[in-house]
Design an enzyme around this catalytic site. Structure first.
Site, PDB file in Angstrom:
ATOM      1  N   ARG A 199       0.819  -1.221   0.000  1.00 47.90           N
ATOM      2  CA  ARG A 199       0.000   0.000   0.000  1.00 47.90           C
ATOM      3  C   ARG A 199       0.850   1.268   0.000  1.00 47.90           C
ATOM      4  O   ARG A 199       0.501   2.277   0.603  1.00 47.90           O
ATOM      5  CB  ARG A 199      -0.959   0.020   1.204  1.00 47.90           C
ATOM      6  CG  ARG A 199      -1.915  -1.161   1.253  1.00 47.90           C
ATOM      7  CD  ARG A 199      -2.875  -1.175   0.053  1.00 47.90           C
ATOM      8  NE  ARG A 199      -3.785  -2.317   0.153  1.00 47.90           N
ATOM      9  CZ  ARG A 199      -3.571  -3.510  -0.398  1.00 47.90           C
ATOM     10  NH1 ARG A 199      -2.481  -3.701  -1.122  1.00 47.90           N
ATOM     11  NH2 ARG A 199      -4.438  -4.479  -0.263  1.00 47.90           N
ATOM     12  N   SER A 212     -11.339  -0.610   2.563  1.00 48.36           N
ATOM     13  CA  SER A 212     -10.629  -0.920   3.808  1.00 48.36           C
ATOM     14  C   SER A 212     -10.005   0.341   4.384  1.00 48.36           C
ATOM     15  O   SER A 212      -9.321   1.087   3.682  1.00 48.36           O
ATOM     16  CB  SER A 212      -9.546  -1.965   3.553  1.00 48.36           C
ATOM     17  OG  SER A 212     -10.111  -3.182   3.131  1.00 48.36           O
ATOM     18  N   GLU A 271      -5.281   3.214   5.438  1.00 48.31           N
ATOM     19  CA  GLU A 271      -5.146   3.015   4.002  1.00 48.31           C
ATOM     20  C   GLU A 271      -5.834   4.140   3.234  1.00 48.31           C
ATOM     21  O   GLU A 271      -5.426   4.523   2.145  1.00 48.31           O
ATOM     22  CB  GLU A 271      -5.824   1.676   3.638  1.00 48.31           C
ATOM     23  CG  GLU A 271      -5.129   0.891   2.570  1.00 48.31           C
ATOM     24  CD  GLU A 271      -5.766  -0.468   2.371  1.00 48.31           C
ATOM     25  OE1 GLU A 271      -6.629  -0.588   1.484  1.00 48.31           O
ATOM     26  OE2 GLU A 271      -5.389  -1.402   3.091  1.00 48.31           O
TER      27      GLU A 271
END
Length: 299
Positions: free
Chosen positions: A171, A222, A293
């Site tokens: 990420r 998420s 995130e």
């Protein structure tokens, strides 16, 4: 000549536009200029005008992984998904896709050509640019695994940057620390596969995503990266926070790593307060530092 009229030479321009219309969270204040450049040349001219007028800006894709501030943004949002959405498949499986392309659409187009590599993306409602920015992924795969290089606009120059120059990790990419760089195009290497197998895998994963995630509620996917010790959803559940609310923001009862705008009344501050509460409890109870995130735009 007004700033809007200058910009309209190169783009469709909306003034005093609500960001609630342009994010999957359905949260955000108003922005002075919401801009759809006509093409890459027009984008460069738009950026020149904004620089001349000292107008701050953000480049946005499909708004699926962002939380915008409740306050108004006296600047510009540049959206690439209407016009920078051309894509090309070469005979050897190379995919060249502009930043505004839907990653879901690219997965479907690859499947039609019996190309494997993007099955993981078949349920992610983001753009190529957004996926490259955050190294989006699912099912133990990610966009960087199939990336060759990225065409970037930086320092008034368009150049191709190889994957190993872009600091890809879980990420993460170099673009997150270079907000002034604009992703224009990604080039990917896909492989030949069996079309029926690819389709079946995409269908199965789509069904799994629909059954396991609260996609019927406004959210941004998420919220937290998975810690090494435990999946984020399991940690949040173990903290007893399933269904917990702060204002209009709620930890999804369907998937604990999703925060939903439950009744369309949540503010960005509600979401941030809920994120903060989860972080504090995770640190106190398990000594785990949770990392978000979702990209947060504070203006």
């Amino acid at each position: 000549m007004s700033i809007k009229n200058r910009l309209m030479t190169y783009a469709e321009v909306l003034e005093h536009e609500s960001m609630k219309k342009h994010t999957t969270f359905k949260i955000g204040g108003f922005v002075d200029y919401y801009i759809y450049p006509k093409n890459c040349t027009a984008l460069m001219c738009v950026l020149d005008i904004l620089a001349e007028e000292n107008i701050p800006y953000y480049v946005l894709g499909r708004g699926s992984n962002v939380l915008c501030s409740d306050t108004d943004f006296h600047g510009a949002i540049i959206n690439l998904d209407r016009t920078l959405n051309d894509f090309y498949f070469e005979p050897d499986g190379i995919l060249v896709a502009q930043a505004g392309c839907s990653i879901i659409n690219m997965a479907v187009e690859a499947m039609k050509r019996s190309l494997t590599g993007l099955e993981w993306a078949s349920g992610i409602p983001g753009s190529i640019g957004g996926c490259l920015y955050m190294n989006a992924g699912a099912y133990k795969d990610n966009v960087a695994n199939h990336l060759v290089d990225v065409c970037v606009l930086k320092d008034n120059t368009i150049c191709w940057m190889k994957k190993d120059e872009l600091d890809y990790a879980y990420r993460h990419s170099i673009f997150q620390s270079h907000k002034d760089w604009t992703i224009l195009v990604g080039r990917f290497q896909l492989e030949k596969g069996n079309q029926n197998d690819i389709r079946d895998l995409m269908d199965a994963r789509r069904e799994r995503r629909m059954s396991a995630q609260p996609l019927d509620k406004p959210c941004a996917g998420s919220v937290f990266r998975n810690p090494e010790e435990i999946p984020a959803w399991k940690l949040i559940e173990d903290l007893g926070l399933r269904g917990h609310k702060v204002g209009g923001a709620k930890v999804s009862e369907k998937h604990c790593n999703f925060i939903v705008n439950d009744d369309l009344t949540a503010t960005a501050q509600d979401v941030r307060d809920l994120i903060h509460e989860i972080k504090v409890k995770a640190k106190k109870e398990y000594d785990i530092d949770m990392v978000t995130e979702v990209e947060q735009l504070y203006w």
